[in-house]
Design a protein around this motif. Structure first.
Motif, mmCIF file in Angstrom:
data_model
loop_
_atom_site.group_PDB
_atom_site.id
_atom_site.type_symbol
_atom_site.label_atom_id
_atom_site.label_comp_id
_atom_site.label_asym_id
_atom_site.label_seq_id
_atom_site.Cartn_x
_atom_site.Cartn_y
_atom_site.Cartn_z
ATOM 1 N N SER A 285 8.670 -19.997 101.112
ATOM 2 C CA SER A 285 7.435 -19.325 102.200
ATOM 3 C C SER A 285 6.272 -19.014 102.168
ATOM 4 N N ILE A 286 5.348 -18.456 102.999
ATOM 5 C CA ILE A 286 4.093 -18.429 103.261
ATOM 6 C C ILE A 286 4.196 -17.026 104.088
ATOM 7 N N ALA B 109 6.563 -12.988 102.739
ATOM 8 C CA ALA B 109 6.387 -12.829 101.570
ATOM 9 C C ALA B 109 5.613 -11.772 101.243
ATOM 10 N N ALA C 52 -3.480 -14.699 100.150
ATOM 11 C CA ALA C 52 -1.936 -15.525 100.918
ATOM 12 C C ALA C 52 -0.910 -14.456 99.970
ATOM 13 N N MET D 86 2.537 -15.844 98.844
ATOM 14 C CA MET D 86 4.042 -17.043 98.951
ATOM 15 C C MET D 86 5.131 -16.404 98.198
ATOM 16 N N GLN E 65 -1.476 -14.781 95.923
ATOM 17 C CA GLN E 65 -2.499 -15.920 96.154
ATOM 18 C C GLN E 65 -3.440 -15.802 96.517
#
Length: 511
Positions: free
Chosen positions: A312-313, A317, A475, A477, A486
């Protein structure tokens, strides 16, 4: 901040009451309707309620299991146990040879159901160490491996290699033990995935057969365990339940589970703190049939890993990442699955997911601003770009029917809807991932109590995600419950590509 915490308690109570009411309604409907026969399949994964899993895991009904008889069936001859253990300790497949030279295998009893157990003694709260002692009592000390001391890849490369060597040298007991051995993992989903990944080396090197895996659930979510009937929590009557678990692990049917290879390619110089399941690699192998648009940086960093349940992102997360860091900084807060879930629920409220329409923080806006998705559909070799729904703040690619402690966000879709959307019925071994989206926290909460289903996006055999920062610096994840932050670049894209591993893992179903 205090208002966030007060709000979180009201939110948790509200949805707890809704869930209890729904479970009662489903139970009454099940009692009123006749059960249908002939619909089960060895490879079909059915989402079950936590309460029913817990009752079954306790083993309240059934035949009394004699401890000595169980030990006789599971234990290997002493010379084999010691040879494997010495090979592992010396990290040499030849390290246990002297046990074969000093002991004749002629007349040695061949175990009916040889078994080894990997236990994460840090899982399960205070039960980890005592469970380890109980397992050693029921099987043997040399066949129960604490993951703090023996890693799964060491067992594969040295322990099993020792058996294979002497099986090829004519030792009948070693040959039958290697052929029939089964593995039990006592831990959470991350621990199970770690063991499955190491056993995958046997596929790659043609060292068949690959031992199938059963599970004793010691984690928080335990979605892999739920999916194969082993329950969602550690049972209160665990002493008798462990005997029944080991007994059923010897006879349970073997099912197949897809595993998924993930590659992250990011501009060089960007640094992440990867989870245990994500490893740095020197080369990236992105699918060359899908061209990369724009400039490619001169240097890239690459990571790869394998997941079994989901990737998932987005916001979910981010919440998981914050929760893991909070738990590591203050371990006294996490004393077991129930306290973990309470902290997780409270922490999700403090991150602003429930107030996203009112927030100006770019990281709380929709993923459409930073994300582009390409997929390959079932039985199709061409990449296809699919739109990212505007309101979605988390995207999940799901392999099993269980997510977030036994929930089924994809839902049980009707045949007419499947045909209309071009979907097929989801299974854990169909070579497809179900891609869905979650909006703000309220939407996710209603999905998790199964009042509604998630936002269906697609089913895919391969996925490529392209991310570029803009106003976003990072982001979040996660895969199989292991999150990371990330870093993103404004000038160059970060790519995440997911493809099915060509071989399948072997799982033991309890039912």
């Amino acid at each position: 901040m205090k208002y966030f915490y007060a709000f979180s308690h009201l939110h948790s109570l509200f949805f707890y009451l809704i869930k209890q009411k729904l479970q009662k309604k489903k139970f009454l409907e099940k009692m009123d309707s006749p059960t249908s026969a002939g619909n089960s399949s060895a490879t079909r994964i059915v989402a079950r309620s936590s309460m029913m899993d817990w009752i079954r895991a306790c083993g309240l009904a059934g035949v009394r299991i004699d401890k000595e008889e169980l030990r006789r069936r599971l234990s290997m001859p002493q010379y084999l146990r010691l040879a494997m253990l010495d090979s592992i300790r010396k990290k040499d497949a030849d390290g246990g040879d002297h046990h074969f030279r000093s002991s004749s295998s002629d007349g040695a009893p061949i175990p009916e159901a040889p078994m080894v157990v990997f236990i994460n003694s840090r899982s399960g709260g205070r039960h980890g160490p005592v469970l380890k002692e109980r397992l050693q009592e029921l099987i043997s000390e040399e066949q129960v491996f604490d993951l703090l001391d023996v890693k799964p890849h060491e067992f594969v490369r040295y322990g099993l290699a020792c058996l294979e060597k002497w099986a090829n040298n004519g030792d009948i007991c070693a040959k039958e033990t290697r052929r029939n051995i089964r593995v039990v993992v006592a831990g959470g989903d991350g621990t199970v995935g770690w063991v499955l990944g190491c056993l995958g080396e046997l596929h790659q090197k043609g060292r068949d057969p690959v031992p199938p895996v059963a599970i004793i659930p010691l984690g928080t979510g335990n979605d892999l365990s739920r999916s194969y009937g082993w329950g969602g929590s550690f049972p209160f009557a665990w002493r008798s339940a462990i005997k029944k678990t080991l007994q059923r692990a010897t006879t349970g049917p073997i099912c197949r589970l897809d595993s998924w290879h993930l590659v992250v390619q990011m501009p060089g110089g960007e640094v992440i703190d990867p989870p245990h399941s994500l490893k740095a690699t020197e080369e990236c192998h992105l699918d060359q049939t899908l061209e990369i648009e724009g400039n490619v940086p001169d240097k890239v960093n690459c990571y790869e890993g394998v997941f079994y349940n989901y990737f998932s992102i987005g916001m979910d997360a981010q919440v998981a990442y914050g929760f893991h860091h909070l738990r590591n900084e203050k371990p006294y807060l996490a004393q077991g699955p129930i306290s973990n879930k309470m902290i997780y629920s409270s922490y999700s409220c403090t991150q602003g997911w429930f107030l996203t329409p009112c927030m100006s923080d770019p990281s709380l806006r929709g993923l459409k601003n930073i994300l582009r998705i390409h997929i390959k559909r079932a039985r199709c070799s061409e990449w296809e770009q699919i739109p990212v729904p505007k309101s979605v703040r988390a995207i999940v690619a799901l392999n099993l029917h269980n997510y977030g402690s036994g929930r089924n966000p994809w839902g049980k879709l009707k045949p007419d809807y499947l045909e209309k959307r071009g979907f097929v019925e989801a299974h854990a071994d169909d070579g497809l991932l179900e891609i869905f989206g979650l909006k703000q926290g309220w939407h996710a909460s209603f999905v998790m109590v199964e009042l509604i289903t998630a936002k269906h996006i697609a089913q895919a055999s391969s996925i490529r995600l392209e991310l570029r920062g803009g106003e976003w610096k990072d982001a979040f994840m996660q895969m199989d419950g292991e999150p990371w932050k990330q870093a993103m670049s404004q000038e160059h894209s970060t790519f995440v590509e997911i493809k099915r591993v060509p071989y399948q893992s072997q799982m033991i179903s309890k039912e």
